[in-house]
Every structure is written in structure tokens, then in C-alpha cells.
Design an enzyme around this catalytic site. Structure first.
Site, short mmCIF file in Angstrom:
data_model
loop_
_atom_site.label_atom_id
_atom_site.label_comp_id
_atom_site.label_asym_id
_atom_site.label_seq_id
_atom_site.Cartn_x
_atom_site.Cartn_y
_atom_site.Cartn_z
N ASP A 84 7.55 5.66 -1.61
CA ASP A 84 6.65 4.73 -0.92
C ASP A 84 7.43 3.88 0.09
OD1 ASP A 84 4.28 3.51 -0.32
OD2 ASP A 84 4.23 2.23 -2.09
N GLY A 85 6.73 3.44 1.11
CA GLY A 85 7.32 2.50 2.07
C GLY A 85 7.60 3.07 3.45
N GLY A 136 5.47 3.70 5.84
CA GLY A 136 4.69 2.97 6.84
C GLY A 136 5.36 1.66 7.20
N ARG A 137 5.79 0.91 6.17
CA ARG A 137 6.45 -0.39 6.42
C ARG A 137 7.77 -0.20 7.14
NH1 ARG A 137 6.13 -2.16 0.46
NH2 ARG A 137 5.31 -0.04 0.27
N TRP A 138 8.48 0.85 6.81
CA TRP A 138 9.76 1.16 7.48
C TRP A 138 9.52 1.33 8.97
CZ3 TRP A 138 11.75 4.99 10.53
CH2 TRP A 138 13.15 5.09 10.61
N ARG A 186 3.36 5.01 12.20
CA ARG A 186 3.57 5.36 10.79
C ARG A 186 4.16 6.77 10.65
NH1 ARG A 186 1.15 2.41 6.98
NH2 ARG A 186 0.94 4.21 5.62
N HIS A 230 7.17 8.69 8.18
CA HIS A 230 7.09 9.90 7.35
C HIS A 230 8.18 10.90 7.75
CE1 HIS A 230 3.58 8.25 5.58
NE2 HIS A 230 2.77 8.45 6.61
N SER A 285 -1.07 12.12 -2.44
CA SER A 285 -1.96 12.02 -3.59
C SER A 285 -3.38 12.41 -3.21
CB SER A 285 -1.95 10.58 -4.12
OG SER A 285 -2.69 9.75 -3.25
N ASN A 304 -4.77 9.94 -0.92
CA ASN A 304 -4.21 9.76 0.43
C ASN A 304 -5.12 10.33 1.54
OD1 ASN A 304 -0.73 10.08 -0.60
ND2 ASN A 304 -1.92 8.23 -0.16
N ARG A 324 -6.70 8.01 4.26
CA ARG A 324 -5.98 7.48 5.43
C ARG A 324 -6.62 8.03 6.71
NH1 ARG A 324 0.22 6.51 3.82
NH2 ARG A 324 -0.25 5.62 1.79
#
Ligand code: FPP
Length: 241
Positions: free
Chosen positions: A23-24, A26-28, A36, A40, A68, A71, A74
Site C-alpha cells: 500500500d502507499g 498513490g501517496r508516494w 497515481r 504503481h 483486490s 479495487n 477506482r
């Protein structure tokens, strides 16, 4: 010392199987003012090094949560980008690795029938090129723990034609070829299992790190292993002092 030069920790057979909730991404990307999708792509790039480190340490089964059943909510742009990324990754990285390294295997776990046809066929090609190998990476795509339990229970029921046992159900799980995870690592800081390996993770130790997945490196692996060995696994029992 540079992160990738840190010595890997010593482990034993208690840490044979690891699940990772990546996870993370998108924030990265957001922190770098990038889309985004760039998160990935960066997340996909580090997988090889992480698998190589875990394998060198002596882990034999790794299960990666890539997409998942939730997901799909999105944006279409993000979902399409992820499907394309999975296809390219399997085609360009995984197939080559399977051919050159006969001790490395990949299984795709999840409901393949819900995937775009091209990706579904690529998943099958990957599994056909793989087999029972010494080190197995399970990649969860269109995976949901509740759906998996329901699917396995129904399959076992059809097979038995009546009441089923725990063993009957376990034979039909997507992960029937891998032991339950001893440790589940979640990056990105959220304290949730998010429908990942619900049956298999009943007694897994959970290690959550705030590190965002594309930044996950050796220092994080070391912390997760130390955390794992600091726990006493009691499986609901009592350990006599
Ligand atoms: C969660 O981060 C990540 C995903 C839903 C996708 C995981 C995919 C990869 C790591 C890349 C490719 C994988 C393979 C197997 C090739 P997020 O988008 O929810 O991040 P956020 O919480 O910061 O928004």
C-alpha cells in the site's frame, strides 16, 4: 550504510511464508506531484529486489496483494493502467525469470474470470510456464478473502455432496499449494487486513510500517523480521515460562 547493502537478517523455518499488502503507491506519487500511475510503476519496480532479498534470507512463499476485488471502484483510468501494468510485468519480467530460473515459481491467485481477456490468458501462460518450484510468489489479482472462502466452501460442498471439513475447504483455496503466512507485512501505515488472506492469516503476525510501498527496502525487511521474532506465537494457547 546504503539500504540495499545492509546485511540480511538470519531467519529459520518459523518464517517460511510471508504475505505483503503493498500500500502507499498513490501517496508516494502525490508527494512527488506525479500521477497515481507513476506510483504503481515505481511499486512494480521494487518487487524484484524485495523477492530476491526474501528468497536469499530463506523464505519460500511470498504472497503479494496487487489488486483486490474492491479495487475496481477506482477510476477507469487507474484500473485500466493497473491491468496494463500487470500484463506488461507478467509478459516482460515474470515469463523471462521463469524460463531462466527453474527454482522460481509464480501463481496468480484470485478470480481470473473477472480480468480482461488478454490479462487472463497471460496469467494462465505464466502458470503453465511455472510449476511446483522451490520458491513461490503468489500474486493476488482480483482477489478477495471473503469471495475465496465462499468459492472454496462451495467447491468443497459440491465435491463432498454434504458437510465439509476444514481440510476439504483448504484444498480449494487459491493458496492450497502454499503454507499459511507466518507474517503479513502492510506498508502505507493502515492497521487493516483489507480482505487479504482472511482464512490463511488467522494466526499470522501482522507488521505495519508507515513506509510507502515504492520506498520499501532492506531496512524495512530487517524491521519486519525483528518484529516477527519479538512476538511469541501462541495460536490461542499458553506458553509455560
Ligand atoms: C495500493 O496503493 C496499491 C495497489 C492497489 C496496486 C498494487 C500494485 C503494485 C505494487 C504494482 C504492480 C504490481 C505487480 C504485481 C506488477 P494505493 O494506490 O492504494 O496507495 P495509496 O493508499 O497511497 O493511495
Amino acid at each position: 550504510m546504503k539500504n540495499d547493502k545492509l546485511p540480511l537478517p538470519k531467519i529459520d523455518s518459523r518464517l517460511n511464508s510471508i504475505g505483503i499488502i503493498m500500500d502507499g503507491n498513490g501517496r508516494w506519487a502525490k508527494k512527488r506531484l506525479l500521477p497515481r500511475s507513476a506510483g504503481h510503476v515505481a511499486g512494480a519496480k521494487i518487487i524484484k529486489q524485495v523477492l530476491s532479498d526474501l528468497r536469499e534470507m530463506g523464505v519460500h512463499h511470498v504472497t503479494l496483494y496487487a489488486f483486490s476485488t474492491e479495487n475496481w471502484k477506482r477510476s477507469k483510468e487507474e484500473v485500466d493502467g493497473l491491468m496494463e501494468l500487470f500484463y506488461k510485468y507478467l509478459d516482460e519480467q515474470v515469463l523471462g525469470a521463469l524460463r531462466s530460473d527453474k527454482s522460481f515459481g509464480v501463481r496468480i491467485i484470485g478470480d481470473k474470470s473477472g480480468l480482461p481477456e488478454r490479462l487472463r490468458r497471460k496469467c494462465i501462460e505464466v502458470e503453465e510456464a511455472s510449476g511446483d518450484r522451490e520458491f513461490i510468489c503468489n500474486v493476488a489479482i482480483n482477489y478477495g478473502g471473503r469471495d475465496e472462502i465462499l468459492m472454496a466452501a462451495n467447491a468443497a460442498f459440491r465435491e463432498r455432496g454434504g458437510e465439509i471439513t476444514k481440510e476439504d475447504l483448504e484444498r480449494h483455496l487459491y493458496t492450497s499449494h502454499s503454507p499459511d503466512p507466518d507474517l503479513i507485512i502492510r506498508t502505507g501505515g493502515e492497521n487493516r487486513v483489507s480482505n487479504f488472506l482472511l482464512w490463511q492469516g488467522a494466526y499470522s503476525e501482522l507488521h505495519v510500517t508507515s513506509t510507502l510501498w515504492p520506498d520499501f527496502g532492506r531496512a524495512d525487511i530487517i524491521k519486519a523480521v525483528e518484529d516477527f521474532y519479538s512476538r511469541q506465537r501462541r495460536y490461542g494457547g499458553v506458553i509455560e515460562e
